[in-house]
Design a protein around this motif. Sequence first.
Motif, PDB file in Angstrom:
ATOM      1  N   PRO A 145      32.362 -36.105 -58.319  1.00 31.58           N
ATOM      2  CA  PRO A 145      31.927 -35.132 -59.331  1.00 31.58           C
ATOM      3  C   PRO A 145      33.002 -34.790 -60.368  1.00 31.58           C
ATOM      4  N   TRP A 146      34.268 -34.913 -59.988  1.00 28.64           N
ATOM      5  CA  TRP A 146      35.348 -34.654 -60.953  1.00 28.64           C
ATOM      6  C   TRP A 146      35.392 -35.723 -62.040  1.00 28.64           C
ATOM      7  N   GLY A 147      34.823 -36.898 -61.782  1.00 27.17           N
ATOM      8  CA  GLY A 147      34.780 -37.957 -62.784  1.00 27.17           C
ATOM      9  C   GLY A 147      33.587 -37.863 -63.720  1.00 27.17           C
ATOM     10  N   LEU A 148      32.622 -37.015 -63.385  1.00 26.01           N
ATOM     11  CA  LEU A 148      31.431 -36.890 -64.230  1.00 26.01           C
ATOM     12  C   LEU A 148      31.748 -36.415 -65.649  1.00 26.01           C
ATOM     13  N   PRO A 149      32.722 -35.503 -65.846  1.00 29.47           N
ATOM     14  CA  PRO A 149      33.054 -35.123 -67.227  1.00 29.47           C
ATOM     15  C   PRO A 149      33.648 -36.271 -68.058  1.00 29.47           C
ATOM     16  N   LEU A 150      34.051 -37.335 -67.432  1.00 27.51           N
ATOM     17  CA  LEU A 150      34.496 -38.538 -68.145  1.00 27.51           C
ATOM     18  C   LEU A 150      33.297 -39.460 -68.384  1.00 27.51           C
ATOM     19  N   LEU A 151      32.499 -39.664 -67.339  1.00 26.98           N
ATOM     20  CA  LEU A 151      31.381 -40.604 -67.409  1.00 26.98           C
ATOM     21  C   LEU A 151      30.273 -40.150 -68.353  1.00 26.98           C
ATOM     22  N   ILE A 152      29.842 -38.915 -68.244  1.00 28.29           N
ATOM     23  CA  ILE A 152      28.682 -38.458 -69.012  1.00 28.29           C
ATOM     24  C   ILE A 152      28.929 -38.528 -70.520  1.00 28.29           C
ATOM     25  N   PRO A 153      30.052 -38.016 -71.028  1.00 32.75           N
ATOM     26  CA  PRO A 153      30.283 -38.162 -72.477  1.00 32.75           C
ATOM     27  C   PRO A 153      30.448 -39.631 -72.909  1.00 32.75           C
ATOM     28  N   ALA A 154      31.046 -40.457 -72.061  1.00 36.02           N
ATOM     29  CA  ALA A 154      31.191 -41.879 -72.415  1.00 36.02           C
ATOM     30  C   ALA A 154      29.821 -42.529 -72.555  1.00 36.02           C
ATOM     31  N   LEU A 155      28.929 -42.251 -71.605  1.00 33.97           N
ATOM     32  CA  LEU A 155      27.567 -42.801 -71.694  1.00 33.97           C
ATOM     33  C   LEU A 155      26.828 -42.246 -72.910  1.00 33.97           C
ATOM     34  N   ALA A 156      26.935 -40.952 -73.116  1.00 37.72           N
ATOM     35  CA  ALA A 156      26.243 -40.330 -74.251  1.00 37.72           C
ATOM     36  C   ALA A 156      26.742 -40.906 -75.568  1.00 37.72           C
ATOM     37  N   PHE A 157      28.064 -41.049 -75.693  1.00 36.53           N
ATOM     38  CA  PHE A 157      28.606 -41.594 -76.938  1.00 36.53           C
ATOM     39  C   PHE A 157      28.212 -43.051 -77.113  1.00 36.53           C
ATOM     40  N   ALA A 158      28.233 -43.824 -76.029  1.00 37.53           N
ATOM     41  CA  ALA A 158      27.827 -45.231 -76.118  1.00 37.53           C
ATOM     42  C   ALA A 158      26.369 -45.326 -76.578  1.00 37.53           C
TER      43      ALA A 158
END
Length: 144
Positions: A43-56
């Motif tokens: 869950p600590w990695g979600l703030p990295l993953l979610i914006p990366a996916l959204a921006f992609a």
Amino acid sequence: MKVLHPAAGALALATMLAFWLSTAFGEISGNMEVIRSVKLAIPWGLPLLIPALAFAGFSGFRLGGRWNHPAVAAKKKRMPLIALNGLLVLVPCALVLRQLAVNADFGAIFYAVQALELCAGATNIVLLGMSFRDGLRLKRRIRA
């Protein structure tokens, strides 16, 4: 955009792959402390993953615009599936598994949710990989 889009996509793919492999290797190890640590860390990695996916996704739709190339159309069809799978399946699974790990509850519910998470994660990894491949083909960095 032309540089940031593939970077965001690569970051999202690498992050998802890291989550999936960490989970799989934790389970293979059979060490409950390793499994617990992985479930607490994801869950600590979600703030990295979610914006990366959204921006992609956002940048991909902007770059693709009205382009009718089949690879662009395929990427546009995949992105909503990736987003829905992530938001409706993977994020809730990660949060439920974290809570179960906090409580050291490694019973049937934990493993059912874990199986769902592994399947949904593998699906997103494949879909992101296909989009990454199509992006490379569009840039003529690999052959069709």
